[in-house]
Write an enzyme that holds these catalytic residues in place. Structure first.
Site, short mmCIF file in Angstrom:
data_model
loop_
_atom_site.label_atom_id
_atom_site.label_comp_id
_atom_site.label_asym_id
_atom_site.label_seq_id
_atom_site.Cartn_x
_atom_site.Cartn_y
_atom_site.Cartn_z
N ILE A 126 0.91 -1.15 0.00
CA ILE A 126 0.00 0.00 0.00
C ILE A 126 0.95 1.20 0.00
O ILE A 126 1.57 1.50 1.01
CB ILE A 126 -0.94 0.00 1.23
CG1 ILE A 126 -1.84 -1.23 1.21
CG2 ILE A 126 -1.77 1.29 1.23
CD1 ILE A 126 -2.75 -1.35 2.44
N PRO A 127 1.13 1.85 -1.14
CA PRO A 127 2.26 2.74 -1.36
C PRO A 127 2.17 4.12 -0.70
O PRO A 127 2.11 5.16 -1.37
CB PRO A 127 2.31 2.85 -2.88
CG PRO A 127 0.88 2.71 -3.29
CD PRO A 127 0.29 1.71 -2.33
N CYS A 128 2.24 4.14 0.61
CA CYS A 128 2.20 5.41 1.33
C CYS A 128 3.44 6.25 1.06
O CYS A 128 3.43 7.46 1.27
CB CYS A 128 1.99 5.19 2.81
SG CYS A 128 3.17 4.07 3.58
N HIS A 129 4.51 5.63 0.56
CA HIS A 129 5.73 6.37 0.23
C HIS A 129 5.52 7.31 -0.96
O HIS A 129 6.33 8.21 -1.18
CB HIS A 129 6.90 5.41 -0.06
CG HIS A 129 6.67 4.49 -1.20
ND1 HIS A 129 5.93 3.33 -1.09
CD2 HIS A 129 7.08 4.55 -2.49
CE1 HIS A 129 5.90 2.72 -2.26
NE2 HIS A 129 6.59 3.44 -3.13
#
Length: 172
Positions: A133-136
């Site tokens: 889950i690409p919170c970056h």
């Protein structure tokens, strides 16, 4: 029962946790909950922890492919524990394309809560399944990198990994 495994990657050790079917945690070694994410969120206690690399074969395969630059979209069953609002935010994060970045405000608008960018930031920071889950891929409204559970250096590394590469020129 919670199955766990620690996996070495180019950005350090990752702690994997799940129910044997779905991934529930993917945390960096610097995350405050690395050793034991709060089992109370899963309705479990400490006796329910079991190390099991076999439970994460596909997750590890996809992570390896991602770090090798061969995978842009993860296809894993996910079951992150969180509130309804957090789930909304994490779902929106999952729509950010590989190599792209967006702001907290854009995510807030996407989920129909344009004034909730700070709440989006808190939900983003609570994401229990980093990288997948690409919170970056979320940055500040000024275009600068902002806080990241794995540290800003890791965030920068992940964004550089996903950065478009110039096409190589060939001469005839």
């Amino acid at each position: 029962m919670v199955y766990t495994w620690t996996n070495e990657t180019p950005v350090g050790r990752l702690f994997l946790g799940g129910d044997g079917e779905s991934l529930q945690f993917l945390l960096f070694d610097s995350d405050r909950n690395l050793q034991r994410p709060p089992l109370s969120e899963l309705g479990q206690d400490d006796s329910d922890w079991h190390e099991s690399p076999d439970s994460f074969g596909e997750t590890i395969r996809q992570l390896d492919a991602y770090f090798a630059g061969e995978l842009r979209t993860f296809d894993l069953p996910l079951l992150p524990p969180g509130t309804e609002f957090q789930q909304e935010v994490w779902s929106a994060l999952s729509t950010i394309p590989y190599g792209a970045t967006v702001t907290y405000g854009k995510i807030a608008a996407q989920i129909g809560r344009p004034r909730a960018s700070r709440a989006v930031g808190l939900a983003n920071g609570s994401n229990p399944i980093s990288i997948v889950i690409p919170c970056h891929r979320v940055i500040g409204s000024n275009g600068k990198l902002t806080g990241y559970g794995g540290g800003l250096e890791r965030k920068q590394t992940l964004l550089q990994l996903e950065a478009p590469r110039p096409q190589q020129l060939s001469f005839l």
